[in-house]
Motif scaffolding. Sequence first.
Motif, mmCIF file in Angstrom:
data_model
loop_
_atom_site.group_PDB
_atom_site.id
_atom_site.type_symbol
_atom_site.label_atom_id
_atom_site.label_comp_id
_atom_site.label_asym_id
_atom_site.label_seq_id
_atom_site.Cartn_x
_atom_site.Cartn_y
_atom_site.Cartn_z
ATOM 1 N N PHE A 2 0.767 -1.223 -0.098
ATOM 2 C CA PHE A 2 0.055 -0.035 0.116
ATOM 3 C C PHE A 2 0.840 1.503 0.037
ATOM 4 C CE2 PHE A 2 -3.086 -2.944 1.964
ATOM 5 C CZ PHE A 2 -4.114 -2.832 0.906
ATOM 6 N N ILE A 3 1.992 1.127 0.699
ATOM 7 C CA ILE A 3 2.772 2.214 0.984
ATOM 8 C C ILE A 3 3.556 2.567 -0.610
ATOM 9 C CG2 ILE A 3 4.973 3.306 1.553
ATOM 10 C CD1 ILE A 3 4.419 1.882 4.276
ATOM 11 N N PHE A 4 3.884 1.599 -1.233
ATOM 12 C CA PHE A 4 4.502 1.728 -2.517
ATOM 13 C C PHE A 4 3.512 2.166 -3.592
ATOM 14 C CE2 PHE A 4 5.826 -0.170 -6.705
ATOM 15 C CZ PHE A 4 7.101 -0.037 -6.448
ATOM 16 N N ALA A 5 2.448 1.713 -3.477
ATOM 17 C CA ALA A 5 1.377 2.002 -4.671
ATOM 18 C C ALA A 5 1.105 3.369 -4.499
ATOM 19 C CB ALA A 5 0.304 1.144 -4.387
ATOM 20 N N ALA A 6 0.859 3.779 -3.190
ATOM 21 C CA ALA A 6 0.407 5.278 -2.801
ATOM 22 C C ALA A 6 1.613 6.246 -3.419
ATOM 23 C CB ALA A 6 0.207 5.514 -1.378
ATOM 24 N N VAL A 7 2.950 5.813 -3.022
ATOM 25 C CA VAL A 7 4.034 7.150 -3.052
ATOM 26 C C VAL A 7 4.270 6.887 -4.657
ATOM 27 C CG1 VAL A 7 6.313 7.348 -2.787
ATOM 28 C CG2 VAL A 7 5.155 6.451 -0.906
ATOM 29 N N THR A 8 4.258 5.588 -5.433
ATOM 30 C CA THR A 8 4.823 5.592 -6.662
ATOM 31 C C THR A 8 3.721 6.307 -7.531
ATOM 32 O OG1 THR A 8 3.963 3.526 -6.899
ATOM 33 C CG2 THR A 8 6.066 3.806 -6.506
ATOM 34 N N SER A 9 2.462 6.055 -7.181
ATOM 35 C CA SER A 9 1.043 6.607 -7.996
ATOM 36 C C SER A 9 1.220 8.318 -8.085
ATOM 37 C CB SER A 9 -0.194 5.756 -7.533
ATOM 38 O OG SER A 9 -0.117 4.714 -7.793
ATOM 39 N N PHE A 10 1.283 8.662 -6.888
ATOM 40 C CA PHE A 10 1.375 10.265 -6.874
ATOM 41 C C PHE A 10 2.537 10.741 -7.441
ATOM 42 C CE2 PHE A 10 3.177 14.203 -4.751
ATOM 43 C CZ PHE A 10 1.962 14.759 -4.825
ATOM 44 N N PHE A 11 3.791 10.288 -7.305
ATOM 45 C CA PHE A 11 5.027 10.984 -8.109
ATOM 46 C C PHE A 11 4.992 10.666 -9.756
ATOM 47 C CE2 PHE A 11 6.479 11.218 -3.739
ATOM 48 C CZ PHE A 11 7.027 12.427 -3.889
ATOM 49 N N LYS A 12 4.369 9.400 -10.038
ATOM 50 C CA LYS A 12 4.271 9.250 -11.594
ATOM 51 C C LYS A 12 3.453 9.849 -12.037
ATOM 52 C CE LYS A 12 4.024 4.607 -10.981
ATOM 53 N NZ LYS A 12 3.874 3.115 -11.514
ATOM 54 N N VAL A 13 2.120 10.260 -11.651
ATOM 55 C CA VAL A 13 1.212 11.013 -12.229
ATOM 56 C C VAL A 13 1.561 12.580 -12.071
ATOM 57 C CG1 VAL A 13 -1.107 12.032 -11.848
ATOM 58 C CG2 VAL A 13 -0.615 9.610 -11.750
ATOM 59 N N PHE A 14 2.111 13.075 -10.844
ATOM 60 C CA PHE A 14 2.653 14.455 -10.848
ATOM 61 C C PHE A 14 3.632 14.804 -11.839
ATOM 62 C CE2 PHE A 14 4.965 17.663 -8.552
ATOM 63 C CZ PHE A 14 4.435 18.573 -8.729
ATOM 64 N N LEU A 15 4.671 13.990 -11.609
ATOM 65 C CA LEU A 15 6.075 14.218 -12.541
ATOM 66 C C LEU A 15 5.612 14.018 -13.780
ATOM 67 C CD1 LEU A 15 8.812 12.724 -10.237
ATOM 68 C CD2 LEU A 15 8.134 14.997 -10.467
ATOM 69 N N GLY A 16 4.926 12.949 -14.132
ATOM 70 C CA GLY A 16 4.411 12.637 -15.469
ATOM 71 C C GLY A 16 3.868 13.928 -16.429
ATOM 72 N N LEU A 17 3.014 14.585 -15.415
ATOM 73 C CA LEU A 17 2.378 15.855 -15.982
ATOM 74 C C LEU A 17 3.205 16.942 -16.184
ATOM 75 C CD1 LEU A 17 -0.325 17.266 -16.648
ATOM 76 C CD2 LEU A 17 -0.648 17.859 -14.277
ATOM 77 N N LEU A 18 4.256 17.154 -15.196
ATOM 78 C CA LEU A 18 5.079 18.056 -15.510
ATOM 79 C C LEU A 18 6.158 17.968 -16.702
ATOM 80 C CD1 LEU A 18 6.359 18.895 -11.757
ATOM 81 C CD2 LEU A 18 4.679 20.296 -13.252
ATOM 82 N N LEU A 19 6.477 16.579 -16.730
ATOM 83 C CA LEU A 19 7.406 16.372 -17.769
ATOM 84 C C LEU A 19 6.636 16.478 -19.084
ATOM 85 C CD1 LEU A 19 9.308 13.250 -16.716
ATOM 86 C CD2 LEU A 19 9.980 15.520 -16.626
ATOM 87 N N ALA A 20 5.427 16.067 -19.160
ATOM 88 C CA ALA A 20 4.711 16.354 -20.479
ATOM 89 C C ALA A 20 4.542 17.776 -20.928
ATOM 90 C CB ALA A 20 2.990 15.698 -20.401
#
Length: 289
Positions: free
Chosen positions: A70-88
Motif C-alpha cells: 500500500f505504501i509503495f502503490a501510494a507513493v509511486t502513483s502520486f509521483f508518477k502522475v505528478f511528475l508525468g504531468l510536469l514532464l509532459a
Amino acid sequence: MLKKQYYSYSLLVPGMLIFTVFFLVPALMSFYFAFTNWDASFTVTRHVGFDNFKTLFENEENVLAFKNTFIFAAVTSFFKVFLGLLLAILANQMIKSRLILRSVLFFPVILSSVAVALAFNAIFHPGKGLLNTALRSVGLDSLAMSWLTDPSIVIYSVAFVEIWKFTGMSMVLFLAALQSVPQDVIEAGKIDGASPLKMFRYVTLPMLKPVLNTNIILSVIGGLKVFDLVYALTGGGPGNSSSVINTLVYKSFATGRNGEGTAANLVLFLIVLITVLLLNKIINRNTSR
C-alpha cells in the motif's frame, strides 16, 4: 446510402477461446485452490476452509508485505502522475530538441527491470555507490545512507526506482492529451488576457481529466502488482523489510505452500478490484460536478 457492415460473432471465437483457457479458467481455479492444502507435489488432499487466509494475516511478516504494498502503490502513483504531468508540459514546449527530449524521458520505460535493478544496486551501494559518493563530495555526508539495506527506508528507495522507470509512461499519455487540446481555445484565452497559470487551471487541466483518471488507475494497479523490480533490487530484504504481496506469493510457491500462495494472490486480486472500483466511483463523481 451507406450501410453498416457487421462482422460475424464467430470471429471472436479464437480470441475468446485463448482468453478462457489461459486466463479465465486459471483465475476461477484459484478460487478453489485457495481453500485447500495444495502443496509442493501439486496434490490436494483436503479442504482447509479459511486457514490459508488466517495464516496470511496472523503472520507479522505477511502483514508487513501488505503494508509495504500500500505504501509503495501510494507513493509511486502520486509521483508518477505528478511528475508525468510536469514532464509532459515540458516536452510539449515548442523547442528544437523536443523530439530528443521526449525520447530521453521515455527511454527508462523500455529498459529491462532486471537491468535497471542491477544499475541502481550499484548506484545505491553504501560505500562505493554513485549517489553516496556524490553526496559526500559536496559535503552532505549526513544524507549518505544505506539505501537498500536500511529497513526504515528501503521500500522508499525501491519506490524511487519505480518512479524513475515508469514516469515516462504517464508523460506520454499526458503529452498525447496536451497535443489534442484545441488551439483556438488556447488562443481565445490568451486574447482574454488569461495568465499561463489560469490557462492551465481553467482550460488545459479540465481537458486532461480523462487521461488523468487513466493515469491514476494504471499507476495504482501497477503499484499494487509490483514484483520484478522489488525482487531484482532487494529480494524483499533486508529480512522482509521491502517484501510486497507478490514477493510473498512467490516465496509461498517456492517453498511448496501453494495453497497459501494462491490465497495471497486471490487477496491481491480482490484488493486491486476493490481499489479500481472505488477510484472509478470517486473520479467519476468528481468529474461529473
